[in-house]
Design a protein around this motif. Structure first.
Motif, mmCIF file in Angstrom:
data_model
loop_
_atom_site.group_PDB
_atom_site.id
_atom_site.type_symbol
_atom_site.label_atom_id
_atom_site.label_comp_id
_atom_site.label_asym_id
_atom_site.label_seq_id
_atom_site.Cartn_x
_atom_site.Cartn_y
_atom_site.Cartn_z
ATOM 1 N N PRO A 160 43.716 -19.815 -20.291
ATOM 2 C CA PRO A 160 42.703 -19.039 -21.218
ATOM 3 C C PRO A 160 41.815 -20.363 -21.852
ATOM 4 O O PRO A 160 42.124 -21.389 -22.099
ATOM 5 N N ALA A 161 40.394 -19.833 -21.943
ATOM 6 C CA ALA A 161 39.536 -20.787 -22.821
ATOM 7 C C ALA A 161 39.684 -20.560 -24.152
ATOM 8 O O ALA A 161 39.778 -19.462 -24.699
ATOM 9 N N LEU A 162 39.457 -21.608 -24.890
ATOM 10 C CA LEU A 162 39.539 -21.601 -26.464
ATOM 11 C C LEU A 162 38.098 -21.624 -27.005
ATOM 12 O O LEU A 162 37.506 -22.704 -26.687
ATOM 13 N N ALA A 194 52.445 -16.031 -27.934
ATOM 14 C CA ALA A 194 53.146 -14.894 -28.569
ATOM 15 C C ALA A 194 52.869 -13.561 -27.646
ATOM 16 O O ALA A 194 53.258 -12.421 -27.603
ATOM 17 N N LEU A 195 51.872 -13.737 -26.735
ATOM 18 C CA LEU A 195 51.167 -12.530 -25.944
ATOM 19 C C LEU A 195 52.243 -12.027 -24.978
ATOM 20 O O LEU A 195 53.087 -12.599 -24.324
ATOM 21 N N PRO A 196 52.365 -10.877 -24.785
ATOM 22 C CA PRO A 196 53.200 -10.304 -23.648
ATOM 23 C C PRO A 196 53.017 -10.819 -22.187
ATOM 24 O O PRO A 196 51.631 -11.139 -21.968
ATOM 25 N N ALA A 197 53.769 -11.036 -21.544
ATOM 26 C CA ALA A 197 53.470 -11.589 -20.205
ATOM 27 C C ALA A 197 52.219 -11.082 -19.394
ATOM 28 O O ALA A 197 51.403 -11.772 -19.033
ATOM 29 N N ALA A 198 52.342 -9.725 -19.385
ATOM 30 C CA ALA A 198 51.303 -8.951 -18.579
ATOM 31 C C ALA A 198 49.934 -9.353 -19.201
ATOM 32 O O ALA A 198 49.085 -9.673 -18.500
ATOM 33 N N VAL A 199 50.013 -9.361 -20.392
ATOM 34 C CA VAL A 199 48.416 -9.498 -21.151
ATOM 35 C C VAL A 199 48.169 -11.078 -21.020
ATOM 36 O O VAL A 199 47.169 -11.357 -20.961
ATOM 37 N N ALA A 200 49.054 -11.941 -21.268
ATOM 38 C CA ALA A 200 49.021 -13.483 -21.070
ATOM 39 C C ALA A 200 48.368 -13.870 -19.469
ATOM 40 O O ALA A 200 47.349 -14.718 -19.454
ATOM 41 N N ARG A 201 48.868 -13.110 -18.762
ATOM 42 C CA ARG A 201 48.105 -13.552 -17.396
ATOM 43 C C ARG A 201 46.626 -12.944 -17.188
ATOM 44 O O ARG A 201 45.951 -13.393 -16.398
ATOM 45 N N ASP A 202 46.455 -11.864 -18.030
ATOM 46 C CA ASP A 202 44.838 -11.485 -18.098
ATOM 47 C C ASP A 202 43.970 -11.997 -18.995
ATOM 48 O O ASP A 202 42.858 -11.763 -18.971
ATOM 49 N N THR A 203 44.551 -12.718 -19.840
ATOM 50 C CA THR A 203 43.565 -13.389 -20.752
ATOM 51 C C THR A 203 42.870 -14.496 -20.433
ATOM 52 O O THR A 203 43.349 -15.123 -19.716
ATOM 53 N N GLN A 204 41.421 -14.367 -20.617
ATOM 54 C CA GLN A 204 40.378 -15.292 -20.099
ATOM 55 C C GLN A 204 40.186 -15.969 -21.326
ATOM 56 O O GLN A 204 39.698 -17.501 -21.091
ATOM 57 N N ASP A 213 40.896 -13.948 -37.816
ATOM 58 C CA ASP A 213 39.884 -13.288 -36.966
ATOM 59 C C ASP A 213 40.022 -14.098 -35.727
ATOM 60 O O ASP A 213 39.336 -14.869 -35.428
ATOM 61 N N ILE A 214 41.143 -13.791 -35.142
ATOM 62 C CA ILE A 214 41.357 -14.405 -33.618
ATOM 63 C C ILE A 214 41.379 -13.159 -32.860
ATOM 64 O O ILE A 214 42.258 -12.148 -32.979
ATOM 65 N N SER A 215 40.860 -13.079 -31.568
ATOM 66 C CA SER A 215 40.709 -12.005 -30.786
ATOM 67 C C SER A 215 40.902 -12.680 -29.259
ATOM 68 O O SER A 215 40.577 -13.685 -29.071
ATOM 69 N N LEU A 216 40.885 -11.670 -28.479
ATOM 70 C CA LEU A 216 41.211 -12.030 -26.750
ATOM 71 C C LEU A 216 40.195 -11.273 -26.073
ATOM 72 O O LEU A 216 39.840 -10.066 -26.323
ATOM 73 N N VAL A 217 39.715 -12.064 -25.001
ATOM 74 C CA VAL A 217 39.199 -11.132 -23.910
ATOM 75 C C VAL A 217 39.895 -11.259 -22.645
ATOM 76 O O VAL A 217 40.040 -12.374 -22.143
ATOM 77 N N LEU A 218 40.159 -10.237 -22.219
ATOM 78 C CA LEU A 218 40.842 -9.838 -20.959
ATOM 79 C C LEU A 218 40.158 -9.945 -19.611
ATOM 80 O O LEU A 218 38.791 -9.613 -19.822
ATOM 81 N N ALA A 219 40.622 -9.940 -18.575
ATOM 82 C CA ALA A 219 40.181 -9.771 -17.235
ATOM 83 C C ALA A 219 39.226 -8.228 -17.238
ATOM 84 O O ALA A 219 39.880 -7.363 -17.756
ATOM 85 N N GLY A 220 38.274 -8.156 -16.907
ATOM 86 C CA GLY A 220 37.421 -6.975 -16.872
ATOM 87 C C GLY A 220 36.791 -6.616 -17.896
ATOM 88 O O GLY A 220 36.120 -5.535 -18.149
ATOM 89 N N GLY A 221 36.642 -7.490 -19.204
ATOM 90 C CA GLY A 221 36.071 -7.239 -20.355
ATOM 91 C C GLY A 221 36.964 -6.728 -21.406
ATOM 92 O O GLY A 221 36.123 -6.505 -22.791
#
Length: 265
Positions: A160-162, A194-204, A213-221
Motif C-alpha cells: 500500500p501507499a502511505l 494489524a490488518l486482517p489478511a484479507a483486508v491487507a491484500r485489498d488495501t491500496q 485519524d488514520i484511514s484505509l482505501v481498499l480496492a474498489g474505493g
C-alpha cells in the motif's frame, strides 16, 4: 663376636647412597621430559601461528553471498570489501557487517562467517516493504519498523501507499508538532501490520491526517476509518465481523472497536 667385614661395610655404604642417587636420576629424567615437552609446544605454537598468518594455506580465496532477493551478489560483494588474499584468521567480520549495513540500507540483518579453510560467507536478510511513499516519480520503501530504506522507480506489487496529509485543523497541526512525520509514519506501519489478511491484500492506501485519524482505501474505493494505531487486534476483529455482516457497505468505521459502524452500499 666378629664385626662386619670390609666388604660388608662397603656394601652397606653403597646401599645407603642408592636412594639419593635414584632420586637425582628421577629428577633429571623429569626435567628432560619437561624440556622436551616445552620445546614441542613452542614448535607447535610457532607452526600454528605461521600456518594461520604466514602460510598460503588458510587465506581468503572466495566470498559467497546468500539470502538476497532484490540486491545482487555483485552489490553485496562490492559493499563488503572482503580482503581476498588475506589470512582468514585476521579478517575483521564485524567491520564487514558494519560496511554492509552502512552502504546497503536494504539489509536488515547480516552475518559474516569464516568458512574454513579458504572462504567467507555473507548471509543477509533484506528489509521487506510494508508501505511506500511516493516522491515525485520515485517510491520510497518503508519497512515494518518505519525505516525508509530504499528508493525505487516502480512501487512493489501488493504494497500500500502511505499518504501523510495532515489537515489544516488545529488538532491535526498539534498532532504533527507533537509526534512528527516519522512517528506518524510508524503509526501507519503499525496499522498496516494489524490488518486482517484479507483486508491487507485489498488495501491500496493508508492515509494519515493525524495521530488519531488514520484511514484505509481498499480496492474498489471502499474506505475504513481506523483511528489511531492503538487497539489494533480489537479493531481487526471488529472490521472482519462488520464486513461479514455488511458485505455491500462502502465505508466502515472501527475507530471505536466496541461500537463499529458501516454505511453505504
Amino acid at each position: 663376636m666378629a664385626g662386619p667385614t670390609t666388604a660388608e661395610r662397603g656394601e652397606r655404604q653403597q646401599k645407603s647412597s642408592d636412594p639419593p642417587l635414584a632420586r637425582r636420576r628421577l629428577r633429571l629424567s623429569r626435567l628432560r621430559t619437561i624440556i622436551i615437552l616445552t620445546v614441542v609446544l613452542v614448535l607447535l605454537g610457532a607452526g600454528s601461528v605461521w600456518a594461520l598468518y604466514g602460510s598460503q594455506w588458510l587465506r581468503v580465496e572466495r566470498v559467497s553471498v546468500a539470502g538476497t532477493r532484490v540486491l545482487t551478489t555483485e552489490q553485496v560483494l562490492e559493499a563488503a570489501e572482503a580482503p581476498v588474499g588475506a589470512p582468514l584468521i585476521s579478517v575483521d567480520t564485524a567491520a564487514i557487517e558494519t560496511r554492509l549495513r552502512r552502504k546497503l540500507p536494504r539489509i536488515d540483518e547480516v552475518d559474516v562467517v569464516r568458512s574454513w579453510p579458504h572462504g567467507i560467507g555473507l548471509k543477509v536478510i533484506e528489509r521487506t516493504p510494508v508501505l511506500v511513499v511516493q516522491n515525485g516519480g520515485k517510491f520510497i520503501e518503508v519497512d515494518d519498523e518505519g525505516v525508509r530504506f530504499a528508493t525505487v522507480s516502480a512501487a512493489p506489487k501488493g504494497v500500500p501507499a502511505l499518504e501523510l496529509t495532515v489537515s489544516r485543523s488545529s488538532s491535526a497541526a498539534a498532532s504533527l508538532r507533537r509526534f512528527g512525520e516519522t512517528r506518524l509514519a510508524r503509526e501507519a506501519v503499525r496499522v498496516a501490520g494489524a490488518l486482517p489478511a484479507a483486508v491487507a491484500r485489498d488495501t491500496q492506501v493508508v492515509k494519515v491526517r493525524s495521530y488519531d485519524d488514520i484511514s484505509l482505501v481498499l480496492a474498489g474505493g471502499t474506505t475504513v476509518a481506523w483511528g489511531s494505531g492503538e487497539n489494533g487486534a480489537a479493531k481487526a476483529r471488529a472490521l472482519t465481523a462488520l464486513m461479514k455482516a455488511s458485505p455491500d457497505a462502502r465505508h466502515f468505521d472501527v475507530s471505536v472497536p466496541t461500537a463499529p459502524a458501516s454505511a453505504g452500499s
